[in-house]
Design a protein around this motif. Sequence first.
Motif, PDB file in Angstrom:
ATOM      1  N   VAL A 124       1.000  -1.179  -0.015  1.00 51.49           N
ATOM      2  CA  VAL A 124       0.072   0.031   0.005  1.00 51.49           C
ATOM      3  C   VAL A 124       0.672   1.245   0.204  1.00 51.49           C
ATOM      4  O   VAL A 124       1.846   1.345   0.670  1.00 51.49           O
ATOM      5  CB  VAL A 124      -0.891   0.077   1.095  1.00 51.49           C
ATOM      6  N   PHE A 125       0.631   2.002  -0.871  1.00 50.24           N
ATOM      7  CA  PHE A 125       1.305   3.370  -0.863  1.00 50.24           C
ATOM      8  C   PHE A 125       0.895   4.565  -0.167  1.00 50.24           C
ATOM      9  O   PHE A 125       1.481   5.642  -0.109  1.00 50.24           O
ATOM     10  CB  PHE A 125       1.832   3.616  -2.306  1.00 50.24           C
ATOM     11  N   ASN A 126      -0.461   4.793  -0.472  1.00 48.76           N
ATOM     12  CA  ASN A 126      -1.289   6.013  -0.039  1.00 48.76           C
ATOM     13  C   ASN A 126      -2.431   5.542   0.836  1.00 48.76           C
ATOM     14  O   ASN A 126      -2.924   4.320   0.721  1.00 48.76           O
ATOM     15  CB  ASN A 126      -1.600   6.793  -1.083  1.00 48.76           C
ATOM     16  N   MET A 157       5.103  10.047 -10.982  1.00 51.80           N
ATOM     17  CA  MET A 157       5.647  10.762  -9.807  1.00 51.80           C
ATOM     18  C   MET A 157       5.148  12.214  -9.765  1.00 51.80           C
ATOM     19  O   MET A 157       5.593  12.906 -10.741  1.00 51.80           O
ATOM     20  CB  MET A 157       6.852  10.652  -9.482  1.00 51.80           C
ATOM     21  N   LYS A 213       5.090  16.086  -8.444  1.00 52.51           N
ATOM     22  CA  LYS A 213       6.496  16.812  -7.676  1.00 52.51           C
ATOM     23  C   LYS A 213       6.536  16.796  -6.306  1.00 52.51           C
ATOM     24  O   LYS A 213       7.626  17.232  -5.566  1.00 52.51           O
ATOM     25  CB  LYS A 213       6.491  18.410  -8.183  1.00 52.51           C
ATOM     26  N   ASN A 214       5.491  16.427  -5.560  1.00 46.65           N
ATOM     27  CA  ASN A 214       5.530  16.586  -4.210  1.00 46.65           C
ATOM     28  C   ASN A 214       5.681  15.053  -3.762  1.00 46.65           C
ATOM     29  O   ASN A 214       5.825  14.743  -2.493  1.00 46.65           O
ATOM     30  CB  ASN A 214       4.313  17.008  -3.532  1.00 46.65           C
ATOM     31  N   GLY A 215       6.087  14.163  -4.814  1.00 43.28           N
ATOM     32  CA  GLY A 215       6.755  12.667  -4.233  1.00 43.28           C
ATOM     33  C   GLY A 215       5.556  11.667  -4.008  1.00 43.28           C
ATOM     34  O   GLY A 215       5.786  10.954  -3.810  1.00 43.28           O
ATOM     35  N   ILE A 248       3.021   8.826  -5.763  1.00 43.97           N
ATOM     36  CA  ILE A 248       3.013   8.233  -7.024  1.00 43.97           C
ATOM     37  C   ILE A 248       1.687   8.246  -7.424  1.00 43.97           C
ATOM     38  O   ILE A 248       0.795   7.989  -6.765  1.00 43.97           O
ATOM     39  CB  ILE A 248       3.343   6.590  -6.825  1.00 43.97           C
ATOM     40  N   ASN A 262       9.983   4.295 -15.822  1.00 46.07           N
ATOM     41  CA  ASN A 262      11.031   4.116 -14.773  1.00 46.07           C
ATOM     42  C   ASN A 262      10.523   3.754 -13.435  1.00 46.07           C
ATOM     43  O   ASN A 262      10.869   3.126 -12.564  1.00 46.07           O
ATOM     44  CB  ASN A 262      12.034   4.978 -14.746  1.00 46.07           C
ATOM     45  N   ILE A 263       9.180   4.429 -13.349  1.00 41.92           N
ATOM     46  CA  ILE A 263       8.579   4.369 -11.769  1.00 41.92           C
ATOM     47  C   ILE A 263       8.271   2.685 -11.635  1.00 41.92           C
ATOM     48  O   ILE A 263       8.340   2.246 -10.449  1.00 41.92           O
ATOM     49  CB  ILE A 263       7.313   5.090 -11.873  1.00 41.92           C
ATOM     50  N   GLU A 320      11.515   1.218 -10.571  1.00 40.87           N
ATOM     51  CA  GLU A 320      11.700   1.581  -9.269  1.00 40.87           C
ATOM     52  C   GLU A 320      10.945   0.982  -8.238  1.00 40.87           C
ATOM     53  O   GLU A 320      11.395   0.549  -7.143  1.00 40.87           O
ATOM     54  CB  GLU A 320      11.640   3.062  -8.963  1.00 40.87           C
ATOM     55  N   LEU A 321       9.553   0.643  -8.506  1.00 41.86           N
ATOM     56  CA  LEU A 321       8.803  -0.257  -7.772  1.00 41.86           C
ATOM     57  C   LEU A 321       9.213  -1.552  -7.352  1.00 41.86           C
ATOM     58  O   LEU A 321       9.363  -2.013  -6.259  1.00 41.86           O
ATOM     59  CB  LEU A 321       7.283   0.126  -8.061  1.00 41.86           C
ATOM     60  N   TRP A 355      12.312  -1.508  -5.367  1.00 41.47           N
ATOM     61  CA  TRP A 355      11.892  -1.160  -4.059  1.00 41.47           C
ATOM     62  C   TRP A 355      11.471  -2.304  -3.359  1.00 41.47           C
ATOM     63  O   TRP A 355      11.764  -2.743  -2.097  1.00 41.47           O
ATOM     64  CB  TRP A 355      10.932   0.148  -3.993  1.00 41.47           C
ATOM     65  N   ASN A 378      16.728   7.483  -6.831  1.00 40.80           N
ATOM     66  CA  ASN A 378      17.469   6.251  -7.351  1.00 40.80           C
ATOM     67  C   ASN A 378      18.602   6.505  -8.518  1.00 40.80           C
ATOM     68  O   ASN A 378      18.564   5.734  -9.409  1.00 40.80           O
ATOM     69  CB  ASN A 378      16.303   5.255  -8.139  1.00 40.80           C
ATOM     70  N   TYR A 382      18.188   8.484 -11.109  1.00 36.83           N
ATOM     71  CA  TYR A 382      17.477   8.381 -12.277  1.00 36.83           C
ATOM     72  C   TYR A 382      16.931   9.661 -12.758  1.00 36.83           C
ATOM     73  O   TYR A 382      17.282  10.222 -13.667  1.00 36.83           O
ATOM     74  CB  TYR A 382      16.448   7.273 -12.286  1.00 36.83           C
ATOM     75  N   CYS A 397      14.204  14.442  -8.242  1.00 32.74           N
ATOM     76  CA  CYS A 397      12.901  14.207  -7.357  1.00 32.74           C
ATOM     77  C   CYS A 397      12.240  15.404  -6.970  1.00 32.74           C
ATOM     78  O   CYS A 397      11.039  15.312  -6.122  1.00 32.74           O
ATOM     79  CB  CYS A 397      13.330  13.367  -6.041  1.00 32.74           C
ATOM     80  N   PHE A 398      12.719  16.553  -7.168  1.00 27.95           N
ATOM     81  CA  PHE A 398      12.141  17.987  -6.409  1.00 27.95           C
ATOM     82  C   PHE A 398      12.278  18.066  -5.070  1.00 27.95           C
ATOM     83  O   PHE A 398      11.304  18.872  -4.531  1.00 27.95           O
ATOM     84  CB  PHE A 398      10.700  18.070  -7.040  1.00 27.95           C
ATOM     85  N   PRO A 453      11.109  15.958  -2.516  1.00 25.28           N
ATOM     86  CA  PRO A 453       9.720  15.988  -1.674  1.00 25.28           C
ATOM     87  C   PRO A 453       9.697  15.685  -0.184  1.00 25.28           C
ATOM     88  O   PRO A 453      11.124  15.668   0.430  1.00 25.28           O
ATOM     89  CB  PRO A 453       9.115  14.555  -2.478  1.00 25.28           C
ATOM     90  N   SER A 470       7.509  10.849   1.894  1.00 31.35           N
ATOM     91  CA  SER A 470       6.583  10.778   0.659  1.00 31.35           C
ATOM     92  C   SER A 470       6.872   9.346  -0.142  1.00 31.35           C
ATOM     93  O   SER A 470       7.775   8.546   0.290  1.00 31.35           O
ATOM     94  CB  SER A 470       7.117  11.819  -0.284  1.00 31.35           C
ATOM     95  N   ASN A 471       6.246   9.042  -0.968  1.00 30.86           N
ATOM     96  CA  ASN A 471       6.341   7.857  -1.712  1.00 30.86           C
ATOM     97  C   ASN A 471       7.449   7.946  -2.327  1.00 30.86           C
ATOM     98  O   ASN A 471       8.257   6.914  -2.636  1.00 30.86           O
ATOM     99  CB  ASN A 471       5.214   7.727  -3.058  1.00 30.86           C
ATOM    100  N   ALA A 472       8.122   9.144  -3.122  1.00 27.50           N
ATOM    101  CA  ALA A 472       9.205   9.113  -3.646  1.00 27.50           C
ATOM    102  C   ALA A 472      10.505   8.629  -2.716  1.00 27.50           C
ATOM    103  O   ALA A 472      11.405   7.756  -3.221  1.00 27.50           O
ATOM    104  CB  ALA A 472       9.407  10.400  -4.219  1.00 27.50           C
ATOM    105  N   MET A 500      10.174   6.885  -0.041  1.00 27.35           N
ATOM    106  CA  MET A 500      10.310   5.747   0.287  1.00 27.35           C
ATOM    107  C   MET A 500      10.759   4.672  -0.790  1.00 27.35           C
ATOM    108  O   MET A 500      11.364   3.745  -0.471  1.00 27.35           O
ATOM    109  CB  MET A 500       8.694   5.392   0.402  1.00 27.35           C
ATOM    110  N   ILE A 501      10.730   4.864  -2.098  1.00 27.80           N
ATOM    111  CA  ILE A 501      10.969   3.848  -2.999  1.00 27.80           C
ATOM    112  C   ILE A 501      12.469   4.268  -3.533  1.00 27.80           C
ATOM    113  O   ILE A 501      13.005   3.527  -4.247  1.00 27.80           O
ATOM    114  CB  ILE A 501      10.043   3.751  -4.169  1.00 27.80           C
TER     115      ILE A 501
END
Lengths: 347, 627
Positions: free
Chosen positions: A111-113, A231, A233-235, A237, A269-270, A273-274, A277, B359, B361, B364-365, B367, B371-373, B375-376
């Motif tokens: 779960v991510f959010n 993704m 900008k506030n990070g 997904i 790429n996300i 990356e997932l 991770w 990563n 890559y 990331c700005f 965050p 954040s999810n960013a 986290m991964i």
Amino acid sequence: MKNNKVHCFTSITNSYIPKARVLAESIRKNNPDWVFDVILSDVLPANIKASEEPFDNIIYPHDLDLGNWKSWTFRHRLVELCTAVKGPGLKYILNTFNPDMVIYLDPDIAVFNPMDQLVELLEQHPILLTPHQLTPNTTLDSIMDNEICSMKHGIFNLGFFAIRANGQGLEFADWWAHRLYHFCYDDKSEGLFTDQKWCDHAPVFFDKLHILRETGYNVATWNINVRKVHMSKNGTILTDGEPLKFYHFTGYDSGDGQIMAAKYGASNNIIQELWTWYEKQLMDYGHKEFFRYPWVYNFFSNGEKITDEMRILYRKRLDLQQYFQDPFDLSRSDGGYLAWYKSNGPK
Amino acid sequence: MPEINNHEPNSQPSSLTRPLRKFFKSKFTLFSPGKPFWLFLEMIRLFIKNPLATFKLLNLKNVKLLRNAMNEHDAVRVLYFTKNYVSGSNNDSETRLPPAPLYSVPPITLSILNDYDQANIGFIRKQNLFNESFYCEHYPDIEENRVDPLEHYYIQGWREARDPSPDFDTDYYISNYLGSLKQVTICPLVHYISEGVNKGYLTIEKVFTADELLSQAIAKKKYPEIVCAISHDNYAGNLGGVQVHMQEEQQAFGNSRISYLHFYPKGHQKASSASLEFLINVNLDGIPLGSIRNDQFIKLGKILQNNDSLKIKGILIHHLLHWSMMVIEKFLDSLNPPSIIMWLHDYYTCCPQHTLLRNNYEYCFKPGLNSNACMICKFGALRKVNHGLFREFLSKYNPLFLTPSEVSKSIFIDDFPEFDSRVVVTPLLKISEIKKIPQKRISQLTDQHYRIKIAYLGLANPHKGWNAWQRLIKSVDVSDFEFFLLSNRNLSTREKFIPVSTTRQNRDAAINAMQNNHIDIVLLWSLWPETYSLVLFEALASGCFIITNPLSGNIASYVKDNNCGIVFDDEKTLLDFFSKPDIVKEKLLDYYAKRATTFSITPDITTVAKISLESENRKKVPTASKY
């Protein structure tokens, strides 16, 4: 602070404990008030302390309303058992803990959010399911990989389901638990694929069932070709502009998941990356140690392995089920089911 | 440490007559213990190369006799066939033997020793820098194969990281001063003789106590005042932007009669580490002093504070990568310096991935930590840990921050808003001698056959835009454009490679290369917010038009503010632009006619003044947080 409103559960054997840990931690982070239960179709290893795991409750087959649970267990192969217990497990949670809502997530999900939206939807709809595909695929390749695959394995992906504990939610629980008790097998020639194929009937039988079309739920290799995962900008997904709720890392152990992710998510790429991770998470939670754990219900009491043929024969023959109440046990004077099978089973 | 004695060197031939003598006197001595086919092929090859050469065939098994034969000639080429084929000649470009892995240790020692080599060997032998008995004892294969130990070390042994004596650690010397074993092409002993000894290079690791190091520093210091610099590597031996800046800074402090005492970690330690045994290397005015353990480094702070022979002006923190924050804090607490200046060359204080590429890559700005960013991202967990440590550290010591651009300041302040007033934007370069573009260059563009020259400048790294460059040059029509790669490594595919290495001694290397090759456009497609970008200014100083993207930090910001290029939204619009060469030419003409200039750039080192000013300010306004 946990309350009893929402119970979220999963179904595993010992080898999937690391996956369940990842799932549990991700739920704890995003929906900390949910109770997390595990149905463990195995015997917890001696070196593992249940109190130290991130699980609120561990439920075993012998806790469920299965009658002769050993006989019932013997009839199922590993995947069949882990899916078959979902129905009776759901009933057990409803009857034992009296939650308002029950949500099931496969152990290879993270779960991510926060999923508060699910609670809101369950307040409106008693049953929620996610189909494998929401929109038609456009290439022959993807049609074969995804749509035809869904026709073999079920229109809905039962790595997720959610019910409200009243009305049609309870009716669905009763109906599904009954079918899984009797017919949760992988027998595609008979039109059966474990728990999943049964739910092809569900929208017809239960008119208040809601098909969850929000694309942030149950994102997996069978739908990433039509869902835009990126993704912000506030990070966060996002999937099609909305926060990703959970990703289903199906096919991790076989490697198929990564292959399909590379095929349908290569430009994203996300997705890569997932998966990277997820692999790290599993390693951190002990995947290397647990992956090779033998399944306790794969062996007779003398340690000899149970073959699929032995199970299937036992499954089909009511007389064997009556005579060998505990087919695992070979301490009987006649040598138990194994001795009988060796003498009388198919050569 | 071994010392060099000034014995009279062996006589050398005249450099004027040398090439002629080489040509006419070329004699090839071929030694072949039983490989006639290869011998014959080599003879053919050499004859084609130099028809005037004479050949002498030997079938010697004794190396000493072979060496005597070589000594008869000024220019000798010896081919030496053993289990592994080895070839050498007098030609400078050919004396470099392939790296060690291509050779196993042959049964007999390797071949050509030209007169330079023989002179070097003779000199090494006289200086007692090579310990023959030590070498034979430690490497028994030398005696087994009846090779001359020094010759073996000179040609082969150092490539295998063998040590010539107990006082010379080949691996230590190479890794501290020459890069890595793969990069080195000169025998470390020769390097030590020709350069290292004058620069005070250490030949073996020396670990001092705090008192011993202080004695060393006092004995070797040039000036009564001292500034302590902290960074992540040996700036004296590396070519990066931060390192070159520190070299300039050291020079500037020297000009103001202030010595530069530099500390950097040997290896990597985590910011959260509490180890007291980790080693720190120490340089004084660019010359290695030795190493010191973490616990002794902390003690050194106290000793320096109480010492009258070395007056501390302040601390300059250039980078905290590989430092334990606990150790730095204890050092600062015990030293109690009058001022602390901290450079923000990148975003390490915000994230251990100092270019903020998730990563490695994608930008990331920066965050939120949860954040999810994060986290991964594989750096996410460490970012959380470090963030707490850095906030505590910076709050406690409240340094003056220097950073080269508004872009880098704003990204830092976003994480640490409480230090807004303490950050001073400090560009790294001074611009002068501004001139207009020569008319000739503008006229060239109007020629319909003129191919616009586009260059990639710098390291071929993905985060510097290398992948975008590759996609660009594959997609455009070569009849309209000419592509150049200006870098220190030739990784060119379709472009012309121009080798460029910008060092302190050759600051204008890139500018000269761009001007000599009449480069029109430079693609600076960094994927991370560059804090400054020296290559940007090198390209602008050459009069080039800059093409970049919005994520490139100070590059995009400068281009927009000064109208000296284009900031494209993404690669698609970049490729669209280059699909229309007429439009490109039009943009260039407009730029050359109206705005383009060439200019000189020189380092602008203001830290000397700033460190004194900061120390004055601290005296006037003591802060509660002053350590």
